[in-house]
Motif scaffolding. Structure first.
Motif, PDB file in Angstrom:
ATOM      1  N   ILE A 125       0.867  -1.176   0.000  1.00  0.00           N
ATOM      2  CA  ILE A 125       0.000   0.000   0.000  1.00  0.00           C
ATOM      3  C   ILE A 125       0.909   1.234   0.000  1.00  0.00           C
ATOM      4  CG2 ILE A 125      -1.881   1.174   1.187  1.00  0.00           C
ATOM      5  CD1 ILE A 125      -2.423  -1.447   2.645  1.00  0.00           C
ATOM      6  N   PRO A 126       0.767   2.127  -1.015  1.00  0.00           N
ATOM      7  CA  PRO A 126       1.656   3.297  -1.087  1.00  0.00           C
ATOM      8  C   PRO A 126       1.556   4.140   0.185  1.00  0.00           C
ATOM      9  CG  PRO A 126       0.324   3.096  -3.067  1.00  0.00           C
ATOM     10  CD  PRO A 126      -0.203   2.093  -2.103  1.00  0.00           C
ATOM     11  N   ASP A 127       2.666   4.789   0.528  1.00  0.00           N
ATOM     12  CA  ASP A 127       2.692   5.607   1.738  1.00  0.00           C
ATOM     13  C   ASP A 127       1.584   6.666   1.724  1.00  0.00           C
ATOM     14  OD1 ASP A 127       4.916   4.194   2.514  1.00  0.00           O
ATOM     15  OD2 ASP A 127       6.254   5.535   1.420  1.00  0.00           O
ATOM     16  N   ALA A 128       1.382   7.287   0.544  1.00  0.00           N
ATOM     17  CA  ALA A 128       0.366   8.343   0.465  1.00  0.00           C
ATOM     18  C   ALA A 128      -1.014   7.771   0.784  1.00  0.00           C
ATOM     19  CB  ALA A 128       0.377   8.965  -0.924  1.00  0.00           C
ATOM     20  N   GLN A 129      -1.260   6.536   0.302  1.00  0.00           N
ATOM     21  CA  GLN A 129      -2.541   5.891   0.592  1.00  0.00           C
ATOM     22  C   GLN A 129      -2.662   5.595   2.082  1.00  0.00           C
ATOM     23  OE1 GLN A 129      -5.000   5.363  -1.795  1.00  0.00           O
ATOM     24  NE2 GLN A 129      -6.182   5.012   0.070  1.00  0.00           N
TER      25      GLN A 129
END
Lengths: 194, 438, 371
Positions: A125-129
Motif C-alpha cells: 500500500i503506497p505511503d500516500a494511501q
C-alpha cells in the motif's frame, strides 16, 4: 532534586505536543481511525520533550542532524532528522519544509503531492494511501484491511494454491483410510452374521 | 550435425517409432502386451530384484515427470531449499534402489540357466541400457547437483518445444555431455518400448486404484463367508492404498511448505547488528519506563514532598501530568486566582486517564467513554457516564529555601499568603501529610 | 422415576447411572454404534467439532508462541513485536492464534445458541449441557486473559476498564459489603492497579490453568456426547440417521479441512492487528493519557454496549439472570417446546448480531456521542 525535575519534565510532555495537529486532525476525520504523532515523528508524543526521539534527549550529533534537516526548506534528495521517522523524512525530502508549512491549511493535498509511488514498509500500500487511510506507513503488518488482504493474497498466491492442494489431498487420503477401516469393520460384522 | 540429430531428430523418430511400433504389436501380437513373467522359473531373486527396481524406477520417473510436465509449479516448490534437498536425496536413494534391483535382475538373467533359456538379446540390451541410464543419472546428480531446480529452466522448455512441434534445442545444446547422453539414451529407451518387454509399462495396474471391485465369488455355500470377506477386503485394501498414496503426497506437500519455516522458527532469529541494536534500544526504552515507574514509587514512599513544577511553569489551559502519592495520574493547572489547581486525572467512571487540555468551557475530556470534567468544580457534565467529580488535590508552595509559604487543604481551604513579587520563585509540591501554614 | 421418598443417596446413584451407563462405556458403543440424526438443521452438529478444531490450533500455535513470549511489563511488548518481525513464520503463527481465537469464540456462540434451540440439554444430556456452558465460560476467559498479554495500549486499558466495572457493583451494596467488589478486583489484579502482578497471573491462567480446565471439561463433554449421542434436535418422530463412523466423521473432517484452509489463508494475508488503529498497538504507557478508541474485543460487545447504554445494575442483574438461566436450562426449560426455544435462540442471535456489528450505531442513536 535532580530526579524530581526529570520526572516532572517527563510527565509534562506525556501528551502529544506536535506542531502539526492539522495533519493529524485531517487524517482522523478522513479515515475514521485515530492516529498520533508516530505517523511522522519518532516519538508518538511528538517532537517536544525529553523521551526517546524527542528534542530534549538528542545528542550533540543528532542536534546537528536536526539543524541540517530544519534547513531543508526546498525539496532535497535526503533528509535525516532524528525527530522524524522515515515517513516524516520522506515527506520533508519530497515536499520541502516550506511547502509542508503551507499545506497545514490544505492537509488533504499531502497525499497527491507526495505521489503514490513510494512504499516504505513494503506492504503493497503506497505511503500516500496509508496517510489517507490513517494506517502506519512504516509497519508491514498494518494497513487498510481489505487492501492489505488483496495484496498479500496476490503475493502469496502460490502458497495458497499449494496449501489448497495439500489440504485437499491429505483430506482425501484421510477419508479413504477411514472408509477402508469402515469396510473392514463391516466385513468383520457381516462375516459373523450368517 | 550429430548433436542436433540426437536432440531434435531422435526424439521424433523415437516417439513416432514408439507409437507405430505399439500399434503394430497390439495388432499382430496382442497377448504379448506383458512383461513375459519368468516367475514360475525362478522366484527368489526375482522378488529381490524386481521389487526394488520397480519401486525405485517408479519414484524416479514420477519425479522426472512432475518436474518436466509441470515446470512452473515444480519451480515454485524447489524454491524451498528443504524441498530441493529432500527431492535430491529421495531421487538418489530411489536410483540406488533401482540400480541394486536391476543388478540383481541382470545377474539372474546371466547366471540362472532356466531363465537364460527364455532370455532374448533384446532383454539383455534393455537391462544394459537401463543400467547405463541410471549410472548416467546418478553421475549427473553428483557432478551437476540440483537438477530438480536447473532442469525446469532448460530441459522442461526443451521438452515442451518438442511436444508443441516447435522444436528448439538452444536451451539444451550447451548442457554438459553427461546430460546430453542421458537425454539421447532416454529417447532410445522410448524407441525400444514396443519392441521389448518394456511394453508392459502400458499395462501398469494404476486403474486398479479406481476401477470398480472385481471379485470372483464362489457359489458354494461353504465358501460363503470367505467370499464375503474377499468382497470387502479387496476394496478396503484399495482404499488403504489410495489413502496412503494421497496422505504421502499431501503430507509431502505440507512438509515442503512448512518444514523449512518451522525449522527456522525453532532455530530462532539471528539478527543483523542493526536489527539487534534497534530491538535492544526498544527494550531499553521499556526498561527505562519500568525504572521510572519504580523510581516514582520509591520516591513517594521516601519523600515528604514531591515537586510538581515552579509556579511560573503552570499553565491555565494545558495541565501538567504528575503522579500523586497513590501512584495515580493527576493534573496541575494554574488557577484563576494565580494559585495552583491540582486535580486527579483518573476518571471516576472506569479509571482511564483524562486528557490535559481544556476545552472552551474549561473542561477536560476522558476519551474512554466521553465524560467532560469541569476542572474548577471537578464535576462531570450532565449525562456523562462518570457520576462522581474528579477530586482536587492538596498542595503546598515553597520558596527556594524549602520554607512552606502557602498551602491548600484537600477541603479546598487556603492557608498562608503569596506575595505576587516572589511568586516566580515559588515551587508547587504535593505533601504526604496535609500541611497548614498560618 | 424418582420420588420424594427415595433416600438421597439412591437418587444420586440413579442420576449417575443414567448419565454414565456402564454398558455403554466401551469403544464399540461410543464410536461404532453411534448414529447421527439427519435433517434440515444437521449442520449444527458440526459446530462442536469445529470449535474443538480451532481449540487444537490454539494449543499448537500457543505452545509455539510460548517459545518467544516474555511475560514481563518491560519485555512483553517487545517480545511480541520480535515474534512478528524477526522470528521465521512468527507473524503467521501469531495471526493464526488471533484469528483462530476469534473463530473459536464465534463458533462457540453459535454452538450454544443452536444446541439451545434444538433442546439438546434435555434429559439425559444435562451433563453435556452444563459441561458445555462451563467450556463456553472458559473460552471467554481465555479471550479476556489472552488479550492482556501483548501489553499494548488497548490491551492494558481495556483490561483496566473491564476489571474496573466489577468495582461499580459496590455502589449497590450496603455497609462493609460495598468494599467487597474492590477486594475481588484487586484479587484478580494481584495489586491495586493493573501491573506486573496482573500480567503474571493472567499469563498463568491463560497458558496453564485454563487449558487444564478445558481438558477436564472437554473430557466430560465429549464422553457425554458419545454416550448419549447427538440429540434428535427436531420435532419429527421418524428421523433418518447415519452412522457416526465413518460417514459423520468423514463430513466432520471435511469441515475441518475447509476451516484449516480458510483460517490459514486469512492468517497469511491479513494481520489481525491491521483491524486496530496503530496508536492502540504501542506499548502501554502508565504515565500518559489513555488513547482514543479503547474497546474490548468484538466478542465482548454484547455486554460492553449495554454497560455503556443502560444503568449498571440493569446489566448486572440481566447478565446474572441470563447466565444462571443458561446453566440451569435443562431444569428450567425441561417442558418447553422446541418452537419456543427456537424463538428465544433467534432473538438472542439477533441481539448478538446487533450489538456486535451495530453496537456503535445503537450507542450513538441512544446517547448521541462517541463512547
Amino acid at each position: 532534586m535532580k530526579l524530581h525535575r526529570t520526572v516532572v519534565v517527563l510527565l509534562a510532555f506525556a501528551m502529544p505536543a506536535g506542531a502539526h495537529h492539522e495533519f493529524q486532525t485531517f487524517v482522523q476525520s478522513h479515515s475514521g481511525r485515530p492516529v498520533n504523532c508516530a505517523l511522522c515523528h519518532t516519538s508518538p508524543d511528538g517532537p517536544e520533550g525529553t523521551g526517546a526521539g524527542q528534542i530534549g534527549s538528542l545528542t550533540e550529533g543528532e542536534r546537528e542532524r536536526l539543524n541540517r534537516a530544519r534547513a531543508a526548506f526546498e525539496p532535497s534528495p535526503v533528509v535525516d532528522s532524528p525527530i522524524l521517522n522515515d515517513f516524516g523524512n520522506l515527506l520533508v525530502a519530497r515536499l520541502g519544509k516550506r511547502r509542508i508549512l503551507e499545506l497545514r491549511s490544505k492537509p488533504e493535498l499531502v497525499a497527491a503531492e507526495l505521489g503514490f509511488a513510494n512504499d516504505l514498509d513494503g506492504d503493497g500500500i503506497p505511503d500516500a494511501q496509508e496517510y489517507l487511510d490513517g494506517t502506519h506507513p512504516l509497519s508491514r503488518h498494518h494497513g487498510a484491511p481489505l487492501r492489505l488482504f488483496w495484496h498479500e493474497l496476490r503475493a502469496h498466491a502460490f502458497q495458497v494454491a499449494m496449501l489448497f492442494a495439500a489440504t485437499a489431498i491429505t483430506l482425501y487420503g484421510l477419508i479413504s483410510v477411514l472408509r477402508g477401516f469402515a469396510l473392514r469393520l463391516q466385513a468383520h460384522e457381516s462375516g459373523d452374521a450368517p | 550435425m550429430m548433436q542436433s540429430f540426437l536432440l531434435l531428430g531422435l526424439p521424433y523418430v523415437a516417439i513416432l517409432g514408439c507409437i507405430a511400433g505399439s500399434i503394430w504389436r497390439f495388432r499382430t501380437r496382442r497377448f504379448s502386451y506383458s512383461a513375459l513373467s519368468s516367475q514360475f522359473l525362478e522366484d527368489k531373486s526375482l522378488v529381490l530384484g524386481s521389487m526394488p527396481w520397480h519401486l525405485g524406477i517408479f519414484v524416479v520417473l514420477a519425479g522426472h515427470a512432475a518436474a518436466l510436465l509441470f515446470p512452473r509449479v515444480w519451480a515454485g516448490l524447489v524454491a524451498s531449499p528443504t524441498f530441493l534437498l529432500s527431492v535430491e536425496a529421495i531421487g538418489l536413494a530411489a536410483s540406488a534402489l533401482a540400480f541394486v534391483g536391476l543388478s540383481v535382475l541382470l545377474v539372474r538373467r546371466l547366471t540362472n540357466g532356466r531363465v537364460q533359456a527364455v532370455t532374448s538379446v533384446v532383454d539383455l540390451v534393455v537391462l544394459a541400457i537401463f543400467l547405463a541410464q541410471i549410472v548416467l543419472g546418478v553421475l549427473i546428480a553428483v557432478i551437476h547437483p540440483y537438477g530438480a531446480a536447473w532442469s525446469t529452466g532448460t530441459l522442461a522448455p526443451y521438452l515442451w518445444s518438442l511436444l508443441t512441434l516447435r522444436p528448439d534445442a538452444s536451451l539444451v545444446i550447451d548442457l554438459p555431455p553427461l546430460v546430453q547422453a542421458h537425454l539421447a539414451l532416454a529417447w532410445g529407451i522410448v524407441l525400444l518400448v514396443p519392441f521389448s518387454r518394456l511394453v508392459h509399462v502400458f499395462s501398469v495396474p494404476l486403474a486398479y486404484l479406481w476401477r470398480a471391485p472385481q471379485v470372483v465369488v464362489w457359489s458354494n455355500p461353504r465358501r460363503w463367508s470367505s467370499s464375503v470377506a474377499a468382497a470387502t477386503v479387496l476394496p478396503a485394501r484399495r482404499l488403504f492404498l489410495r489413502g496412503a498414496a494421497a496422505l504421502s503426497v499431501g503430507g509431502a506437500l505440507l512438509a515442503a511448505g512448512t518444514a523449512e519455516t518451522l525449522g527456522r522458527f525453532f532455530f530462532g532469529p539471528r539478527l543483523s547488528e542493526e536489527q539487534q541494536a534497534r530491538l535492544d534500544a526498544r527494550k531499553l526504552e521499556r526498561l527505562r519506563q519500568t525504572q521510572r515507574e519504580k523510581e516514582l514509587a520509591v520516591e513517594r514512599a521516601a519523600q515528604r514532598y514531591i515537586r510538581i513544577a515552579t509556579l511560573s511553569e503552570l499553565d491555565a489551559r494545558k495541565g501538567r501530568y504528575f503522579i500523586d502519592y497513590e501512584m495515580r495520574p493527576a493534573l496541575a493547572f494554574l488557577g484563576e486566582d494565580g494559585l495552583p489547581l491540582l486535580i486527579s486525572a483518573k476518571c471516576t467512571h472506569l479509571g482511564c486517564t483524562v486528557a490535559s487540555e481544556l476545552d472552551a468551557q474549561g473542561r477536560v475530556l476522558c476519551p474512554c467513554h466521553v465524560s467532560f470534567f469541569d476542572i474548577k468544580t471537578g464535576m462531570p457534565n450532565a449525562g456523562a457516564p462518570a457520576k462522581e467529580p474528579l477530586p482536587h488535590l492538596a498542595w503546598v508552595l515553597m520558596d527556594d529555601t524549602q520554607q512552606v509559604v502557602a498551602s491548600r487543604g484537600a477541603d479546598g481551604r487556603d492557608y498562608g499568603r503569596v506575595d505576587p513579587e516572589r511568586a516566580a520563585s515559588l515551587s508547587v509540591y504535593i505533601a504526604k501529610r496535609e500541611e497548614r501554614v498560618s | 422415576m424418582s420420588t420424594a421418598t427415595d433416600p438421597l443417596s439412591s437418587r444420586v446413584a440413579r442420576f449417575v447411572r443414567e448419565r454414565l451407563p456402564a454398558e455403554k462405556l466401551n469403544a464399540r458403543q461410543l464410536l461404532i454404534e453411534k448414529e447421527v440424526p439427519q435433517h434440515k438443521a444437521s449442520w449444527a452438529y458440526y459446530l462442536g467439532g469445529l470449535a474443538l478444531f480451532f481449540f487444537l490450533i490454539q494449543v499448537v500455535t500457543g505452545l509455539m508462541l510460548l517459545f518467544y513470549y516474555q511475560p514481563t511489563v518491560s519485555d512483553a511488548h517487545a517480545s511480541v513485536a520480535a515474534i512478528s518481525e524477526h522470528v521465521a513464520g512468527g507473524a503467521l503463527i501469531r495471526n493464526l492464534h488471533a484469528w483462530s481465537a476469534s473463530a473459536m469464540i464465534a463458533v462457540v456462540i453459535v454452538h450454544v445458541l443452536t444446541t439451545f434451540a434444538m433442546k439438546a440439554f434435555a434429559r439425559p444430556r444435562e451433563l453435556t449441557w452444563v459441561s458445555g456452558m462451563t467450556l463456553a465460560l472458559i473460552v471467554f476467559t481465555f479471550g479476556f486473559t489472552g488479550y492482556l498479554l501483548p501489553w499494548n495500549q488497548i490491551a492494558v486499558n481495556a483490561t483496566k476498564v473491564g476489571l474496573q466495572s466489577i468495582e461499580a457493583l459496590g455502589q449497590y451494596l450496603p455497609g462493609e459489603l460495598a468494599r467487597w467488589p474492590t477486594y475481588v478486583r484487586e484479587t484478580i489484579q494481584g495489586e491495586p492497579s493493573v501491573g506486573q502482578a496482573t500480567l503474571s497471573r493472567f499469563f498463568a491462567l491463560h497458558v496453564i490453568l485454563l487449558p487444564l480446565a478445558t481438558v477436564a471439561a472437554l473430557g466430560v463433554h465429549l464422553l457425554q456426547v458419545q454416550v448419549h449421542g447427538m440429540s434428535r434436535g427436531v420435532d419429527v418422530e421418524q428421523v433418518k440417521t447415519e452412522r457416526f463412523f465413518p460417514f459423520f466423521v468423514i463430513k466432520d473432517l471435511s469441515v475441518w479441512g475447509v476451516a484449516f484452509f480458510v483460517v490459514c489463508v486469512v492468517a497469511m494475508c491479513l494481520p489481525f492487528d491491521a483491524l486496530l488503529p496503530y496508536p492502540l498497538l504501542e506499548p502501554f504507557n502508565p504515565l500518559g493519557s489513555t488513547p482514543d478508541g479503547i474497546k474490548p474485543e468484538w466478542y465482548f460487545f454484547f455486554v460492553y454496549y449495554p454497560l455503556e447504554i443502560l444503568p449498571y445494575w440493569v446489566v448486572v442483574a440481566g447478565s446474572t439472570l441470563v447466565l444462571g438461566t443458561m446453566f440451569l436450562a435443562p431444569w428450567i426449560f425441561g417442558r418447553t417446546s422446541r418452537r419456543t426455544l427456537r424463538v428465544l435462540a433467534l432473538g438472542a442471535a439477533a441481539y448478538f448480531l446487533l450489538m456486535t456489528f451495530f453496537g456503535q450505531t445503537v450507542y450513538e442513536i441512544l446517547k448521541g456521542g462517541q463512547p
